[in-house]
Design an enzyme around this catalytic site. Structure first.
Site, PDB file in Angstrom:
ATOM      1  N   ASP A  32     -66.431 -14.125 -59.800  1.00  0.00           N
ATOM      2  CA  ASP A  32     -65.735 -13.337 -60.522  1.00  0.00           C
ATOM      3  C   ASP A  32     -66.574 -12.832 -61.800  1.00  0.00           C
ATOM      4  O   ASP A  32     -65.909 -12.718 -62.773  1.00  0.00           O
ATOM      5  CB  ASP A  32     -64.256 -13.498 -60.773  1.00  0.00           C
TER       6      ASP A  32
ATOM      7  N   GLY B 229     -62.163 -11.641 -68.599  1.00  0.00           N
ATOM      8  CA  GLY B 229     -63.404 -11.870 -67.936  1.00  0.00           C
ATOM      9  C   GLY B 229     -64.551 -12.264 -68.672  1.00  0.00           C
ATOM     10  O   GLY B 229     -64.636 -12.208 -69.913  1.00  0.00           O
TER      11      GLY B 229
ATOM     12  N   HIS C  83     -56.412  -8.986 -55.719  1.00  0.00           N
ATOM     13  CA  HIS C  83     -56.068  -9.377 -56.835  1.00  0.00           C
ATOM     14  C   HIS C  83     -54.499  -9.680 -56.908  1.00  0.00           C
ATOM     15  O   HIS C  83     -54.064  -8.691 -57.151  1.00  0.00           O
ATOM     16  CB  HIS C  83     -56.599  -8.832 -57.881  1.00  0.00           C
TER      17      HIS C  83
HETATM   18  C1  NCD Z   1     -62.031  -8.458 -64.089  1.00  0.00           C
HETATM   19  C2  NCD Z   1     -62.959  -7.165 -64.919  1.00  0.00           C
HETATM   20  O1  NCD Z   1     -63.347  -7.439 -66.055  1.00  0.00           O
HETATM   21  O2  NCD Z   1     -63.539  -6.221 -64.267  1.00  0.00           O
HETATM   22  N1  NCD Z   1     -61.430  -9.479 -65.209  1.00  0.00           N
HETATM   23  C3  NCD Z   1     -61.082 -10.403 -65.215  1.00  0.00           C
HETATM   24  O3  NCD Z   1     -60.538 -11.111 -65.905  1.00  0.00           O
HETATM   25  N2  NCD Z   1     -61.205 -11.185 -63.983  1.00  0.00           N
HETATM   26  C4  NCD Z   1     -61.253  -7.839 -63.189  1.00  0.00           C
HETATM   27  C5  NCD Z   1     -60.590  -8.528 -62.267  1.00  0.00           C
HETATM   28  O4  NCD Z   1     -61.384  -9.341 -61.641  1.00  0.00           O
HETATM   29  O5  NCD Z   1     -59.431  -8.537 -62.049  1.00  0.00           O
HETATM   30 ZN    ZN Z   2     -62.940  -9.762 -60.634  1.00  0.00          ZN
HETATM   31 ZN    ZN Z   3     -59.322  -9.831 -60.183  1.00  0.00          ZN
END
Ligand code: NCD
Ligand code: ZN
Ligand code: ZN
Length: 386
Positions: free
Chosen positions: A250, A267, A130
């Site tokens: 993701d 996320g 990342h």
């Molecule tokens: C991911 C998570 O919630 O685990 N969150 C995100 O915003 N992508 C962590 C990550 O993939 O960096």
């Molecule tokens: Zn992620």
């Molecule tokens: Zn990530």
């Protein structure tokens, strides 16, 4: 019995190499049952799960525990990434339990990153990164999330990852690349012969930071953040040309309560929509059908798991898709995270049936849960893409 005919399309099962199933440790956000149901509903038959569990999956024992949980509950096949630690050598005892190592932003810029990278290089596994530089993050002070994590932070992260690639001899795979500058940097690194691969997400290709001034603002908070139109369009064009090595969701579920709070975690879920977002773009004439390869055969051979292809001698991991106009509603999702930044989008295809290794696990809204997925270890060395 399923009726096949006009308006149906049989595709290889989709392969998502960046998801967060949250189990063990955060089952209130998602677990292997609900997360794999979300996968199946999205036509996905294999997932590679990230190690940021609570506690992180960075030892053989914790990976073995995850294997027990997933083996009991997952409807789809799966693999895991090993998390970073200061003492990663012990991972040498269980190379069959992970398909790669994962570095988060702070870990990427830590002194021990190169050691972790060399360990993955020794094992011939990718180091998934990342790539954002935390030293360039800013206090958001009520400004949109995209202000807090600017595009330059991603470019700096990618450069750091590429240095690890050169110095540690590691195969670096940069995940969820969200800016045009980072795409360009990675493509020229590839051309110069570095062992670098990368993936992009549907949300960075289709959504912009304009969502941060709407009622979807909290739901749309994600890392890296949604970007401006120029970056979105750069990611979309790269996808249309087949330049990334994979597309990933993701899938990052959090509880609806958490996402409704003042300072929501980053996320949102993605597994149920990605294939249909892609196919709807294809049917609208904006993406070539070949884009599906980035969500099936290419990530499968990238990790060496040989999933998701229609060919003699391969597993029958298949998705049957039908044409149907529908409107995306978060509250209709099977993930525990029943919300989406794609709320209200009109899509043109739905998952009709799904087969995992020849067994029907889903048909017309019904899950057949006696079927179980299993761990997929790479068969031989992963394909060399650089
Ligand atoms: C991911 C998570 O919630 O685990 N969150 C995100 O915003 N992508 C962590 C990550 O993939 O960096
Ligand atoms: Zn992620
Ligand atoms: Zn990530």
């Amino acid at each position: 019995r399923i009726e096949l005919g006009k308006g149906y399309l049989v595709l290889p099962g989709m392969v998502d190499i960046h998801v967060h199933m949250r189990e063990p440790g955060q089952e209130y956000k998602e677990d292997w049952r609900t997360g794999s149901r979300a996968a199946v509903k999205g036509g996905v038959t294999f997932v590679a799960d990230m190690p940021n569990n609570k506690p992180p999956a960075n030892t053989c024992e914790r990976l073995a525990e995850k294997l027990r949980r997933a083996g009991e509950k997952s409807l789809v096949d799966f693999a895991f990434y090993a998390g970073f630690s200061e003492n990663p050598e012990e991972l040498l005892r269980c190379p069959e339990l992970f398909v790669g190592g994962k570095l988060y932003p702070e870990e990427l810029f830590s002194r021990s990153a190169a050691y972790f990278a060399r360990l993955m290089a020794k094992l011939g596994k990718p180091l998934v990164v990342h790539a954002e530089d935390p030293s360039m993050f800013r206090e958001s002070r009520g400004l949109p999330h995209s202000y807090a994590r600017p595009p330059e932070a991603e470019l700096s992260g990618v450069r750091r990852a590429l240095r690890l690639c050169g110095e540690a001899g590691a195969w670096v795979h940069v995940t969820h690349v969200s800016t045009g500058a980072a795409v360009t940097e990675l493509l020229s690194a590839k051309l110069s012969g570095l062992k670098a691969t990368f993936d992009v997400t549907p949300h960075h290709a289709l959504l912009t930071d304009s969502l941060y001034s709407t009622t979807l603002s909290r739901i749309a908070k994600v890392n890296p953040p949604l970007r401006g139109e120029a970056d979105r369009s750069a990611v979309y064009s790269a996808l249309a040309r087949g330049l990334p090595d994979a597309l990933v969701t993701d899938h990052a579920p959090h509880s609806p309560e958490e996402k409704a709070s003042e300072d929501p975690p980053p996320g949102f879920p993605g597994l149920e929509l990605a294939l249909h977002l892609l196919l709807s773009e294809v049917l609208a004439g904006r993406l070539p059908l070949g884009v599906i390869d980035l969500y099936s055969s290419r990530p499968a051979s990238l990790l060496g798991v040989e999933k998701g292809a229609i060919a003699v001698g391969m597993d029958a991991d298949l998705v049957v898709v039908k044409r149907e106009e529908w409107v995306v509603r978060g509250d209709e999702m099977v993930s525990k995270a029943r919300y989406t930044p794609f709320e209200g989008w009109r899509l043109s295809t739905k998952t009709h049936a799904v087969f995992v290794r020849g067994r029907m696990v889903y048909a017309e809204g019904e899950f057949f849960e006696d079927a179980r997925g299993s761990l997929r270890a790479p068969r031989g060395a992963p394909e060399r893409w650089w």
